[in-house]
Design an enzyme around this catalytic site. Sequence first.
Site, PDB file in Angstrom:
ATOM      1  N   CYS A   1      95.902  38.995  42.555  1.00 41.22           N
ATOM      2  CA  CYS A   1      96.121  37.596  42.184  1.00 41.22           C
ATOM      3  C   CYS A   1      97.452  37.475  41.459  1.00 41.22           C
ATOM      4  O   CYS A   1      97.906  38.420  40.812  1.00 41.22           O
ATOM      5  CB  CYS A   1      94.973  37.112  41.279  1.00 41.22           C
ATOM      6  SG  CYS A   1      95.011  35.328  40.936  1.00 41.22           S
TER       7      CYS A   1
ATOM      8  N   CYS B   1      64.666  25.714  38.968  1.00 40.41           N
ATOM      9  CA  CYS B   1      65.507  26.802  38.488  1.00 40.41           C
ATOM     10  C   CYS B   1      65.409  28.066  39.326  1.00 40.41           C
ATOM     11  O   CYS B   1      66.417  28.671  39.679  1.00 40.41           O
ATOM     12  CB  CYS B   1      65.127  27.112  37.033  1.00 40.41           C
ATOM     13  SG  CYS B   1      66.034  28.479  36.308  1.00 40.41           S
TER      14      CYS B   1
ATOM     15  N   CYS C   1      93.872  35.275  34.668  1.00 39.96           N
ATOM     16  CA  CYS C   1      92.852  34.517  33.945  1.00 39.96           C
ATOM     17  C   CYS C   1      91.985  35.484  33.135  1.00 39.96           C
ATOM     18  O   CYS C   1      91.423  36.432  33.695  1.00 39.96           O
ATOM     19  CB  CYS C   1      92.006  33.702  34.915  1.00 39.96           C
ATOM     20  SG  CYS C   1      92.986  32.512  35.875  1.00 39.96           S
TER      21      CYS C   1
ATOM     22  N   CYS D   1      67.567  34.819  47.624  1.00 31.27           N
ATOM     23  CA  CYS D   1      68.986  34.766  47.956  1.00 31.27           C
ATOM     24  C   CYS D   1      69.261  35.791  49.051  1.00 31.27           C
ATOM     25  O   CYS D   1      68.388  36.068  49.860  1.00 31.27           O
ATOM     26  CB  CYS D   1      69.849  34.987  46.709  1.00 31.27           C
ATOM     27  SG  CYS D   1      69.563  36.557  45.863  1.00 31.27           S
TER      28      CYS D   1
ATOM     29  N   CYS E   1      72.056  29.216  46.596  1.00 34.00           N
ATOM     30  CA  CYS E   1      71.315  30.448  46.339  1.00 34.00           C
ATOM     31  C   CYS E   1      70.910  30.594  44.877  1.00 34.00           C
ATOM     32  O   CYS E   1      69.834  31.124  44.583  1.00 34.00           O
ATOM     33  CB  CYS E   1      72.147  31.649  46.773  1.00 34.00           C
ATOM     34  SG  CYS E   1      73.795  31.752  46.009  1.00 34.00           S
TER      35      CYS E   1
ATOM     36  N   SER F   1      90.788  25.390  41.276  1.00 27.79           N
ATOM     37  CA  SER F   1      90.220  25.810  39.992  1.00 27.79           C
ATOM     38  C   SER F   1      90.932  25.102  38.839  1.00 27.79           C
ATOM     39  O   SER F   1      92.128  25.325  38.605  1.00 27.79           O
ATOM     40  CB  SER F   1      90.346  27.324  39.831  1.00 27.79           C
ATOM     41  OG  SER F   1      89.580  28.001  40.795  1.00 27.79           O
TER      42      SER F   1
ATOM     43  N   CYS G   1      68.805  30.962  30.327  1.00 31.91           N
ATOM     44  CA  CYS G   1      67.492  30.333  30.407  1.00 31.91           C
ATOM     45  C   CYS G   1      67.338  29.157  29.449  1.00 31.91           C
ATOM     46  O   CYS G   1      66.846  28.095  29.835  1.00 31.91           O
ATOM     47  CB  CYS G   1      66.393  31.369  30.144  1.00 31.91           C
ATOM     48  SG  CYS G   1      64.719  30.666  30.045  1.00 31.91           S
TER      49      CYS G   1
ATOM     50  N   ASP H   1      79.083  38.054  46.538  1.00 26.68           N
ATOM     51  CA  ASP H   1      80.385  37.963  45.883  1.00 26.68           C
ATOM     52  C   ASP H   1      80.315  38.449  44.436  1.00 26.68           C
ATOM     53  O   ASP H   1      81.297  38.972  43.898  1.00 26.68           O
ATOM     54  CB  ASP H   1      80.871  36.502  45.944  1.00 26.68           C
ATOM     55  CG  ASP H   1      82.164  36.301  45.182  1.00 26.68           C
ATOM     56  OD1 ASP H   1      83.055  37.150  45.308  1.00 26.68           O
ATOM     57  OD2 ASP H   1      82.276  35.288  44.467  1.00 26.68           O
TER      58      ASP H   1
END
Length: 409
Positions: free
Chosen positions: A19, A353, A23, A287, A281, A126, A376, A303
């Site tokens: 990149c 959730c 960040c 998922c 997902c 972003s 949570c 990812d």
Amino acid sequence: MSHPPRSFHLLAKPTGATCNLDCTYCFFLSKDELYPNRSTRMGDDVLRAYITQLLAAQPDGEVNVAWQGGEPTLMGIDFFERAVTLAQDAKRPTQQLLHTIQTNGTLLDDEWVSFFGRHQFLVGLSIDGPADIHDRYRVTKNGRGTHAEVVRAWNLLRAAGVETNILCSVSAANSAHGPEVYRYFRDDLRAEHIQFIPIVERATEATLGLAEQGWSDKPGRRRILYTQSGSLTTSRSVTGADYGRFLIDVFDEWVRHDVGRVYVQLFDVTLGNHLGLHSLCVHSPECGAALAIEHNGDVYSCDHFVEPDHLLGNVMERPLAELVALPQQVEFGRHKSTSLPRQCRECDVLFACHGGCPKDRFTTTSDGEPGLNHLCAGYLEFFRHSRSSFTEMARLLRAGRYADEIMAQ
């Protein structure tokens, strides 16, 4: 009897972790440790294999050809021109292409914008909020803030009519500023599609000090490969309580003024879950259908799990359709449900959730059972706070009416 292929999402990383920015919270910068001393640029042989196998493995209908990084625009426009041509040649007549790319925007210019417009790309940009918030963590290699460059890219894309949405990382920098961040996107940038992504950087007692320094490869800095391990988090990470308050503050503004006008991904997903429809997902029962492919053709379970234990194989050695269907990957997806602690299974907002993303499920319940999501407390507050509104919107939709009617009530 053969079965039709199962739809899945594959996020391609043509530059690997490379990149042009640094960040601070981006643990993916460390993933170049997986490929030391090797080029992290996708070659044409891998590109061809990826595109042709993706289209062959997908069912009829819309197929998303998705790019991320690192920073994918470092590959240059010619690479993506070849990718678009390959996809057009490989698709079946019963398939429709959707090209998407996630970018930091700092390299975009008129030529890039023209390319995106010609091929109807959906561009994710972003941005973490106004300049003072965005520039805290989203910086260049020499520590300079990038807000002005990103807004310049936003304005170029919008002026050209390119479909663009905002990806906002929610971290310690902006979690206490939900209304300010949301209004900036809505009122200043005139954004219509927004995603809020919580920053959770995990660490162990042994790695926390290194994690606090950031993830880029800088002189004098000892760096580690980030993996989803450890029960500690960096100071940049958002807490569950703060994430919940952020979501509630944004939701209260949105539900009063912007239903049907501004589309916030989590709110769309929550409404879908109230209707029994699962589109993301993170908040689906299982998922495993959102994978990642690296620059060299390596395919990983997700990812968020680009790490050795979740490497499925390489498309140059084994067809993508087989990798996606491996028992290892099937079990990876099912584990999201089968590993839920009792506290989650008995929770009144489980339907909304579903325990959140497995990468964040590293804390324990009140009675000591492992597998509780770090976020949570925030999810619980948000889903309970918003439940009556989403229940009413779901009722309106089932009656053939519009969800935005809730703003008149």
